[in-house]
Scaffold this active site. Structure first.
Site, PDB file in Angstrom:
ATOM      1  CE  LYS A   1      40.163  37.141 -29.446  1.00  0.00           C
ATOM      2  NZ  LYS A   1      39.534  35.941 -30.056  1.00  0.00           N
TER       3      LYS A   1
ATOM      4  CB  SER B   1      39.269  41.116 -30.462  1.00  0.00           C
ATOM      5  OG  SER B   1      38.822  42.193 -29.654  1.00  0.00           O
TER       6      SER B   1
ATOM      7  CE1 TYR C   1      39.152  38.236 -25.985  1.00  0.00           C
ATOM      8  CE2 TYR C   1      39.464  40.468 -26.797  1.00  0.00           C
ATOM      9  CZ  TYR C   1      38.776  39.271 -26.823  1.00  0.00           C
ATOM     10  OH  TYR C   1      37.722  39.108 -27.690  1.00  0.00           O
TER      11      TYR C   1
ATOM     12  CB  VAL D   1      39.687  24.945 -29.144  1.00  0.00           C
ATOM     13  CG1 VAL D   1      38.349  24.901 -29.848  1.00  0.00           C
ATOM     14  CG2 VAL D   1      39.752  26.071 -28.116  1.00  0.00           C
TER      15      VAL D   1
HETATM   16  N1  LIG Z   1      31.557  39.696 -28.024  1.00  0.00           N
HETATM   17  C1  LIG Z   1      32.462  40.618 -28.396  1.00  0.00           C
HETATM   18  O1  LIG Z   1      32.296  41.837 -28.162  1.00  0.00           O
HETATM   19  C2  LIG Z   1      33.686  40.197 -29.161  1.00  0.00           C
HETATM   20  C3  LIG Z   1      34.447  41.206 -29.758  1.00  0.00           C
HETATM   21  C4  LIG Z   1      35.594  40.847 -30.455  1.00  0.00           C
HETATM   22  C5  LIG Z   1      35.944  39.514 -30.574  1.00  0.00           C
HETATM   23  N2  LIG Z   1      35.186  38.551 -29.983  1.00  0.00           N
HETATM   24  C6  LIG Z   1      35.623  37.169 -30.144  1.00  0.00           C
HETATM   25  O2  LIG Z   1      34.603  36.420 -30.772  1.00  0.00           O
HETATM   26  C7  LIG Z   1      34.691  35.059 -30.352  1.00  0.00           C
HETATM   27  C8  LIG Z   1      33.344  34.613 -29.839  1.00  0.00           C
HETATM   28  O3  LIG Z   1      33.037  35.397 -28.703  1.00  0.00           O
HETATM   29  P1  LIG Z   1      31.558  35.588 -28.150  1.00  0.00           P
HETATM   30  O4  LIG Z   1      31.419  37.012 -27.815  1.00  0.00           O
HETATM   31  O5  LIG Z   1      30.577  34.938 -29.030  1.00  0.00           O
HETATM   32  O6  LIG Z   1      31.725  34.829 -26.758  1.00  0.00           O
HETATM   33  P2  LIG Z   1      30.884  33.653 -26.101  1.00  0.00           P
HETATM   34  O7  LIG Z   1      31.437  33.499 -24.744  1.00  0.00           O
HETATM   35  O8  LIG Z   1      29.445  33.905 -26.282  1.00  0.00           O
HETATM   36  O9  LIG Z   1      31.283  32.402 -27.009  1.00  0.00           O
HETATM   37  C9  LIG Z   1      32.525  31.783 -26.923  1.00  0.00           C
HETATM   38  C10 LIG Z   1      32.322  30.301 -27.130  1.00  0.00           C
HETATM   39  O10 LIG Z   1      33.611  29.671 -27.089  1.00  0.00           O
HETATM   40  C11 LIG Z   1      33.487  28.506 -26.309  1.00  0.00           C
HETATM   41  N3  LIG Z   1      34.789  28.158 -25.738  1.00  0.00           N
HETATM   42  C12 LIG Z   1      35.538  28.897 -24.881  1.00  0.00           C
HETATM   43  N4  LIG Z   1      36.660  28.233 -24.568  1.00  0.00           N
HETATM   44  C13 LIG Z   1      36.614  27.052 -25.232  1.00  0.00           C
HETATM   45  C14 LIG Z   1      37.480  25.939 -25.300  1.00  0.00           C
HETATM   46  N5  LIG Z   1      38.629  25.895 -24.591  1.00  0.00           N
HETATM   47  N6  LIG Z   1      37.145  24.897 -26.089  1.00  0.00           N
HETATM   48  C15 LIG Z   1      35.977  24.913 -26.782  1.00  0.00           C
HETATM   49  N7  LIG Z   1      35.112  25.938 -26.752  1.00  0.00           N
HETATM   50  C16 LIG Z   1      35.426  26.999 -25.984  1.00  0.00           C
HETATM   51  C17 LIG Z   1      32.478  28.855 -25.229  1.00  0.00           C
HETATM   52  O11 LIG Z   1      31.915  27.686 -24.639  1.00  0.00           O
HETATM   53  C18 LIG Z   1      31.469  29.668 -26.021  1.00  0.00           C
HETATM   54  O12 LIG Z   1      30.453  28.866 -26.590  1.00  0.00           O
HETATM   55  C19 LIG Z   1      35.803  35.003 -29.294  1.00  0.00           C
HETATM   56  O13 LIG Z   1      36.997  34.579 -29.905  1.00  0.00           O
HETATM   57  C20 LIG Z   1      35.916  36.447 -28.849  1.00  0.00           C
HETATM   58  O14 LIG Z   1      37.191  36.738 -28.350  1.00  0.00           O
HETATM   59  C21 LIG Z   1      34.058  38.863 -29.279  1.00  0.00           C
END
Ligand SMILES: NC(=O)c1ccc[n+]([C@@H]2O[C@H](COP(=O)([O-])OP(=O)(O)OC[C@H]3O[C@@H](n4cnc5c(N)ncnc54)[C@H](O)[C@@H]3O)[C@@H](O)[C@H]2O)c1
Length: 254
Positions: free
Chosen positions: A160, A143, A156, A68
């Site tokens: 966000k 987030s 982070y 991305v």
């Molecule tokens: N898990 C949590 O507690 C939480 C809480 C708040 C926000 N989030 C946000 O939710 C979103 C998803 O997080 P998640 O917990 O499912 O994490 P995850 O690591 O399971 O999924 C993230 C995905 O993004 C992909 N990714 C990362 N960098 C990339 C890049 N440069 N190009 C293409 N793909 C890329 C990864 O390969 C992965 O499949 C993120 O933006 C994260 O910040 C997560």
């Protein structure tokens, strides 16, 4: 208003970060709601698994192996969609370091993926929707970090917070074309991102996070995916520039 407002039959959605966690759950749910889902991620194997899950359930999925942070890759992938109704910009990375130990390269890397990656996805989606006169929906992923100053989460949290500002600004700019832009700000959710790989530490962290919630539990990817579906669908037709917080009540801002 009926549950038909959640129906995405005939619509096309593009989901970044679709190879795992919240992105995968969202891609699967959007497909269950009837959308053709374009799944994008840098993890080719995870992408294949998500597309298989969607297809095995009778849905339609395409995959785009991309980073991305590469605007041109995103542009080409979005251009390959005949029409775009929904963009869910979910890809993101975690980084934790105290302010005094944070290096320029840490900040640059997190901003590149978590802010610029979302910016590029929003720009390409809005351009495609405008060109096709589509009254679409863009969903960004913020987030719960925007509501706290938790130690270690400077890079982070800054990225966000920038996503939230992008969401509000773009919502103001494209609303007159019928395009809506909203953010989801989840609390601690059980995904590969929050997996410590060490069972005892994982259990300790989850118990701590669960205690902070009035509901007494942490989030599952599907909890967040339902928020994405709501914002992607006509159920949220009068909602734009907003932040939806599936966080178990951990933070309760006005
Ligand atoms: N898990 C949590 O507690 C939480 C809480 C708040 C926000 N989030 C946000 O939710 C979103 C998803 O997080 P998640 O917990 O499912 O994490 P995850 O690591 O399971 O999924 C993230 C995905 O993004 C992909 N990714 C990362 N960098 C990339 C890049 N440069 N190009 C293409 N793909 C890329 C990864 O390969 C992965 O499949 C993120 O933006 C994260 O910040 C997560």
């Amino acid at each position: 208003m009926t549950v038909q407002a959640y129906d995405l039959t005939g619509r096309t959605a593009f989901v970044t970060g679709a190879a795992g966690g919240i992105g995968r759950a969202s891609a699967v749910l959007l497909a269950q709601a009837g959308a053709t889902v374009h799944c994008a991620d840098r993890d080719a194997q995870g992408l294949h698994e998500t597309a298989t899950l969607i297809k095995d359930a009778g849905g339609t999925a395409r995959t785009h192996h991309l980073d991305v942070t590469d605007r041109e890759q995103l542009r080409q992938a979005v251009a390959s969609c005949a029409r775009l109704d929904v963009m869910a910009a979910i890809a993101g990375i975690m980084h934790s370091s105290p302010v005094l130990e944070t290096r320029d390269e840490d900040l640059d890397r997190v901003l590149d993926v978590n802010f610029k990656g979302v910016l590029y996805a929003c720009q390409e989606a809005a351009r495609a929707m405008l060109a096709g006169s589509v009254r679409g929906s863009i969903v960004t992923m913020a987030s719960g970090a925007i509501d706290t100053g938790r130690p270690g989460l400077l890079c982070y949290g800054v990225a966000k917070a920038a996503v939230v500002q992008l969401t509000k600004t773009l919502a103001s700019e494209v609303g007159r074309h019928g395009i809506r832009v909203n953010a989801v700000a989840p609390g601690w959710t059980r995904t590969p991102m929050t997996n410590h790989h060490e069972a005892e530490e994982q259990a300790r962290t989850e118990a701590l996070m669960a205690r902070m919630s009035p509901l007494g539990r942490v989030g599952e990817p599907e909890d967040v995916a339902h928020a994405v579906l709501y914002l992607a669908s006509d159920a949220s037709a009068f909602t734009t520039g907003q932040i939806l917080r599936p966080n178990g009540g951990v933070a309760m801002p006005w």
